[in-house]
Design a protein around this motif. Structure first.
Motif, short mmCIF file in Angstrom:
data_model
loop_
_atom_site.label_atom_id
_atom_site.label_comp_id
_atom_site.label_asym_id
_atom_site.label_seq_id
_atom_site.Cartn_x
_atom_site.Cartn_y
_atom_site.Cartn_z
N GLY A 67 0.79 -1.22 0.00
CA GLY A 67 0.00 0.00 0.00
C GLY A 67 0.83 1.27 0.00
N SER A 68 2.13 1.18 -0.28
CA SER A 68 3.00 2.36 -0.28
C SER A 68 4.04 2.20 -1.37
CB SER A 68 3.69 2.49 1.08
OG SER A 68 4.83 3.30 0.97
N LYS A 69 4.41 3.31 -1.99
CA LYS A 69 5.41 3.24 -3.05
C LYS A 69 6.82 3.53 -2.52
CE LYS A 69 3.20 2.38 -6.96
NZ LYS A 69 2.57 1.12 -6.73
N ASP A 70 6.91 4.17 -1.35
CA ASP A 70 8.24 4.56 -0.91
C ASP A 70 8.66 4.05 0.46
OD1 ASP A 70 6.65 7.57 -1.52
OD2 ASP A 70 6.60 6.62 0.45
N LYS A 71 7.76 3.53 1.25
CA LYS A 71 8.16 3.00 2.56
C LYS A 71 8.81 1.62 2.37
CE LYS A 71 6.42 2.25 7.24
NZ LYS A 71 6.59 0.81 7.50
N GLU A 72 9.99 1.46 2.99
CA GLU A 72 10.72 0.19 2.87
C GLU A 72 10.48 -0.67 4.10
OE1 GLU A 72 12.84 -0.76 0.37
OE2 GLU A 72 12.75 1.09 -0.79
#
Length: 151
Positions: free
Chosen positions: A90-95
């Motif tokens: 659900g996120s493009k940038d959280k690792e």
């Protein structure tokens, strides 16, 4: 039924999620659960819909793809000695640093949601993720799966 081929790669050291995907997909291919397009489509789907989750401080990924690439429903497991990075669901940038993977190869579309829900319920049980990370034998892994009603 989803775990009857006993696909579990324990305490693996891999350099990337693609390598992890390849190892798991190869096991599924060997058992004739998926077709040759399965791996490419898991990788493609992961780019668009990341599957990394952090649960109680432990990173888990649940890579999967469409049922058209699956011949027989099966879930493949891998635990890692060193975490690898995934994007968070659900996120493009959280690792998320992932140490546990459950690759889903599910023949019927309705099985996907059902299995995701059952896995997440299991992950939320105290000590289960820790036990999965430290399991050193197929027997130990299977006991965790059985105890949580998945096999």
């Amino acid at each position: 039924m989803f775990f009857n081929h006993q696909i579990a790669l324990l305490k693996k050291n891999v350099s990337s999620k693609e390598v992890a995907f390849e190892l798991l997909a190869n096991e599924l291919m060997e058992k004739q659960c998926v077709n040759q397009d399965f791996l490419a489509n898991v990788i493609k789907r992961e780019l668009v819909f990341p599957t990394g989750l952090e649960i109680n401080g432990i990173g888990v990924a649940i890579p999967h793809t469409d049922s058209e690439y699956v011949k027989e429903s099966q879930v493949a497991f891998m635990s890692l000695t060193t975490p690898i990075q995934f994007k968070s669901m659900g996120s493009k940038d959280k690792e998320v640093n992932v140490s546990i993977l459950f690759m889903l190869a599910l023949k019927e579309p309705h099985e996907q949601l059902e299995m995701l829900q059952r896995l997440i319920e299991m992950f939320q049980q105290e000590g289960v993720l820790q036990a999965l990370m430290t399991a050193e034998t197929m027997e130990a892994y299977q006991k965790i799966i059985r105890t949580n009603g998945l096999s």
